[in-house]
Design a protein around this motif. Sequence first.
Motif, PDB file in Angstrom:
ATOM      1  N   GLY A 298       0.788  -1.216   0.000  1.00 33.34           N
ATOM      2  CA  GLY A 298       0.000   0.000   0.000  1.00 33.34           C
ATOM      3  C   GLY A 298       0.822   1.268   0.000  1.00 33.34           C
ATOM      4  O   GLY A 298       0.299   2.343  -0.282  1.00 33.34           O
ATOM      5  N   ALA A 299       2.107   1.164   0.271  1.00 30.98           N
ATOM      6  CA  ALA A 299       2.977   2.344   0.281  1.00 30.98           C
ATOM      7  C   ALA A 299       3.568   2.625  -1.092  1.00 30.98           C
ATOM      8  O   ALA A 299       4.246   3.637  -1.271  1.00 30.98           O
ATOM      9  CB  ALA A 299       4.103   2.162   1.280  1.00 30.98           C
ATOM     10  N   TYR A 300       3.321   1.749  -2.040  1.00 22.93           N
ATOM     11  CA  TYR A 300       3.956   1.889  -3.344  1.00 22.93           C
ATOM     12  C   TYR A 300       3.005   2.458  -4.391  1.00 22.93           C
ATOM     13  O   TYR A 300       1.878   1.983  -4.538  1.00 22.93           O
ATOM     14  CB  TYR A 300       4.446   0.524  -3.841  1.00 22.93           C
ATOM     15  N   ALA A 301       3.483   3.459  -5.122  1.00 22.48           N
ATOM     16  CA  ALA A 301       2.819   3.852  -6.356  1.00 22.48           C
ATOM     17  C   ALA A 301       3.163   2.804  -7.411  1.00 22.48           C
ATOM     18  O   ALA A 301       4.288   2.303  -7.445  1.00 22.48           O
ATOM     19  CB  ALA A 301       3.293   5.226  -6.812  1.00 22.48           C
ATOM     20  N   MET A 302       2.195   2.477  -8.256  1.00 24.20           N
ATOM     21  CA  MET A 302       2.390   1.438  -9.263  1.00 24.20           C
ATOM     22  C   MET A 302       2.047   1.995 -10.639  1.00 24.20           C
ATOM     23  O   MET A 302       1.216   2.908 -10.765  1.00 24.20           O
ATOM     24  CB  MET A 302       1.486   0.236  -8.969  1.00 24.20           C
ATOM     25  N   ALA A 303       2.660   1.404 -11.646  1.00 26.57           N
ATOM     26  CA  ALA A 303       2.398   1.887 -13.004  1.00 26.57           C
ATOM     27  C   ALA A 303       2.653   0.783 -14.014  1.00 26.57           C
ATOM     28  O   ALA A 303       3.361  -0.190 -13.735  1.00 26.57           O
ATOM     29  CB  ALA A 303       3.280   3.092 -13.333  1.00 26.57           C
ATOM     30  N   TRP A 304       2.071   0.969 -15.167  1.00 26.73           N
ATOM     31  CA  TRP A 304       2.370   0.150 -16.341  1.00 26.73           C
ATOM     32  C   TRP A 304       2.976   1.056 -17.405  1.00 26.73           C
ATOM     33  O   TRP A 304       2.454   2.137 -17.696  1.00 26.73           O
ATOM     34  CB  TRP A 304       1.103  -0.489 -16.890  1.00 26.73           C
ATOM     35  N   PHE A 305       4.085   0.582 -17.958  1.00 29.16           N
ATOM     36  CA  PHE A 305       4.729   1.217 -19.097  1.00 29.16           C
ATOM     37  C   PHE A 305       4.720   0.226 -20.251  1.00 29.16           C
ATOM     38  O   PHE A 305       4.508  -0.972 -20.055  1.00 29.16           O
ATOM     39  CB  PHE A 305       6.186   1.584 -18.767  1.00 29.16           C
ATOM     40  N   ARG A 306       4.987   0.706 -21.441  1.00 34.63           N
ATOM     41  CA  ARG A 306       5.126  -0.190 -22.582  1.00 34.63           C
ATOM     42  C   ARG A 306       6.203   0.311 -23.525  1.00 34.63           C
ATOM     43  O   ARG A 306       6.483   1.510 -23.588  1.00 34.63           O
ATOM     44  CB  ARG A 306       3.807  -0.363 -23.320  1.00 34.63           C
ATOM     45  N   GLN A 307       6.789  -0.649 -24.230  1.00 32.51           N
ATOM     46  CA  GLN A 307       7.853  -0.325 -25.169  1.00 32.51           C
ATOM     47  C   GLN A 307       7.678  -1.157 -26.427  1.00 32.51           C
ATOM     48  O   GLN A 307       7.767  -2.393 -26.373  1.00 32.51           O
ATOM     49  CB  GLN A 307       9.229  -0.580 -24.556  1.00 32.51           C
ATOM     50  N   ALA A 308       7.437  -0.479 -27.530  1.00 35.84           N
ATOM     51  CA  ALA A 308       7.348  -1.131 -28.829  1.00 35.84           C
ATOM     52  C   ALA A 308       8.741  -1.186 -29.451  1.00 35.84           C
ATOM     53  O   ALA A 308       9.618  -0.383 -29.078  1.00 35.84           O
ATOM     54  CB  ALA A 308       6.385  -0.368 -29.722  1.00 35.84           C
ATOM     55  N   PRO A 309       8.981  -2.084 -30.393  1.00 36.94           N
ATOM     56  CA  PRO A 309      10.305  -2.182 -31.030  1.00 36.94           C
ATOM     57  C   PRO A 309      10.733  -0.845 -31.623  1.00 36.94           C
ATOM     58  O   PRO A 309       9.972  -0.198 -32.342  1.00 36.94           O
ATOM     59  CB  PRO A 309      10.082  -3.234 -32.115  1.00 36.94           C
TER      60      PRO A 309
ATOM     61  N   GLU B 210      11.123   1.907 -30.154  1.00 38.63           N
ATOM     62  CA  GLU B 210      10.515   3.063 -29.504  1.00 38.63           C
ATOM     63  C   GLU B 210      11.009   3.190 -28.071  1.00 38.63           C
ATOM     64  O   GLU B 210      11.584   2.262 -27.504  1.00 38.63           O
ATOM     65  CB  GLU B 210       8.992   2.935 -29.509  1.00 38.63           C
ATOM     66  N   GLU B 211      10.763   4.346 -27.483  1.00 36.54           N
ATOM     67  CA  GLU B 211      11.071   4.543 -26.074  1.00 36.54           C
ATOM     68  C   GLU B 211       9.991   3.877 -25.220  1.00 36.54           C
ATOM     69  O   GLU B 211       8.894   3.584 -25.688  1.00 36.54           O
ATOM     70  CB  GLU B 211      11.130   6.039 -25.755  1.00 36.54           C
ATOM     71  N   ARG B 212      10.322   3.687 -23.953  1.00 39.16           N
ATOM     72  CA  ARG B 212       9.358   3.129 -23.019  1.00 39.16           C
ATOM     73  C   ARG B 212       8.474   4.264 -22.503  1.00 39.16           C
ATOM     74  O   ARG B 212       8.973   5.258 -21.972  1.00 39.16           O
ATOM     75  CB  ARG B 212      10.075   2.425 -21.866  1.00 39.16           C
ATOM     76  N   ASP B 213       7.185   4.093 -22.654  1.00 44.75           N
ATOM     77  CA  ASP B 213       6.236   5.166 -22.334  1.00 44.75           C
ATOM     78  C   ASP B 213       5.250   4.730 -21.269  1.00 44.75           C
ATOM     79  O   ASP B 213       4.895   3.548 -21.172  1.00 44.75           O
ATOM     80  CB  ASP B 213       5.441   5.579 -23.582  1.00 44.75           C
ATOM     81  N   ILE B 214       4.774   5.689 -20.514  1.00 46.12           N
ATOM     82  CA  ILE B 214       3.750   5.426 -19.512  1.00 46.12           C
ATOM     83  C   ILE B 214       2.448   5.000 -20.186  1.00 46.12           C
ATOM     84  O   ILE B 214       2.090   5.512 -21.255  1.00 46.12           O
ATOM     85  CB  ILE B 214       3.512   6.683 -18.644  1.00 46.12           C
ATOM     86  N   VAL B 215       1.773   4.042 -19.569  1.00 42.95           N
ATOM     87  CA  VAL B 215       0.446   3.639 -20.015  1.00 42.95           C
ATOM     88  C   VAL B 215      -0.585   4.122 -18.993  1.00 42.95           C
ATOM     89  O   VAL B 215      -1.413   4.959 -19.290  1.00 42.95           O
ATOM     90  CB  VAL B 215       0.353   2.118 -20.195  1.00 42.95           C
ATOM     91  N   CYS B 216      -0.491   3.578 -17.785  1.00 40.64           N
ATOM     92  CA  CYS B 216      -1.379   3.980 -16.691  1.00 40.64           C
ATOM     93  C   CYS B 216      -0.622   3.904 -15.377  1.00 40.64           C
ATOM     94  O   CYS B 216       0.352   3.152 -15.268  1.00 40.64           O
ATOM     95  CB  CYS B 216      -2.614   3.071 -16.597  1.00 40.64           C
ATOM     96  N   ALA B 217      -1.100   4.654 -14.382  1.00 41.52           N
ATOM     97  CA  ALA B 217      -0.458   4.655 -13.076  1.00 41.52           C
ATOM     98  C   ALA B 217      -1.500   4.854 -11.986  1.00 41.52           C
ATOM     99  O   ALA B 217      -2.580   5.416 -12.234  1.00 41.52           O
ATOM    100  CB  ALA B 217       0.606   5.747 -13.002  1.00 41.52           C
ATOM    101  N   VAL B 218      -1.161   4.403 -10.785  1.00 33.57           N
ATOM    102  CA  VAL B 218      -2.039   4.570  -9.627  1.00 33.57           C
ATOM    103  C   VAL B 218      -1.165   4.876  -8.418  1.00 33.57           C
ATOM    104  O   VAL B 218      -0.067   4.325  -8.276  1.00 33.57           O
ATOM    105  CB  VAL B 218      -2.905   3.313  -9.395  1.00 33.57           C
ATOM    106  N   ASN B 219      -1.648   5.760  -7.546  1.00 32.29           N
ATOM    107  CA  ASN B 219      -0.833   6.114  -6.383  1.00 32.29           C
ATOM    108  C   ASN B 219      -0.980   5.068  -5.275  1.00 32.29           C
ATOM    109  O   ASN B 219      -1.751   4.111  -5.404  1.00 32.29           O
ATOM    110  CB  ASN B 219      -1.172   7.507  -5.873  1.00 32.29           C
ATOM    111  N   GLY B 220      -0.245   5.252  -4.207  1.00 31.48           N
ATOM    112  CA  GLY B 220      -0.204   4.252  -3.148  1.00 31.48           C
ATOM    113  C   GLY B 220      -1.545   3.992  -2.492  1.00 31.48           C
ATOM    114  O   GLY B 220      -1.882   2.840  -2.199  1.00 31.48           O
ATOM    115  N   SER B 221      -2.315   5.033  -2.291  1.00 32.02           N
ATOM    116  CA  SER B 221      -3.607   4.883  -1.628  1.00 32.02           C
ATOM    117  C   SER B 221      -4.705   4.438  -2.581  1.00 32.02           C
ATOM    118  O   SER B 221      -5.797   4.082  -2.135  1.00 32.02           O
ATOM    119  CB  SER B 221      -4.010   6.199  -0.964  1.00 32.02           C
ATOM    120  N   GLY B 222      -4.426   4.469  -3.868  1.00 34.40           N
ATOM    121  CA  GLY B 222      -5.403   4.013  -4.847  1.00 34.40           C
ATOM    122  C   GLY B 222      -6.480   5.006  -5.195  1.00 34.40           C
ATOM    123  O   GLY B 222      -7.414   4.682  -5.936  1.00 34.40           O
ATOM    124  N   ASP B 223      -6.379   6.217  -4.686  1.00 38.01           N
ATOM    125  CA  ASP B 223      -7.453   7.188  -4.922  1.00 38.01           C
ATOM    126  C   ASP B 223      -7.163   8.121  -6.088  1.00 38.01           C
ATOM    127  O   ASP B 223      -7.956   9.025  -6.374  1.00 38.01           O
ATOM    128  CB  ASP B 223      -7.739   8.006  -3.660  1.00 38.01           C
TER     129      ASP B 223
END
Length: 125
Positions: free
Chosen positions: A30-41, A43-56
Amino acid sequence: QVQLVESGGGLVQAGGSLRLSCAASGRTFGAYAMAWFRQAPGEERDIVCAVNGSGDSTYCADSVKGRFTISRVYTKNTVYLQMDSLKPEDTAVYYCAARRLGINIGTTERYYDYWGQGTQVTVSS
């Protein structure tokens, strides 16, 4: 130290759906912010979605807004990325990322301390 293990990638036709999972080790999920990134061949690695530690607070890039949803289940130490209406341009390796004491959302790679090994998502036309 946190270990992140992604799963759920694969091959899907355009218009289909996939759900990615990222399981985190440790007792302070619960103390960690989490995220998904993606990288196409090529290309640079880019943010997809993210959520903060509390989830709000969540964020998704404009390219996936309305199609992708990030969520987290604290009892399972897991963050999910629900991907609907997939397009061929969503094809990439998807990475899970975590930041300790992540009160805020981060949209850049350097914000995050830990990374998973990545899972391939391929969308055929």
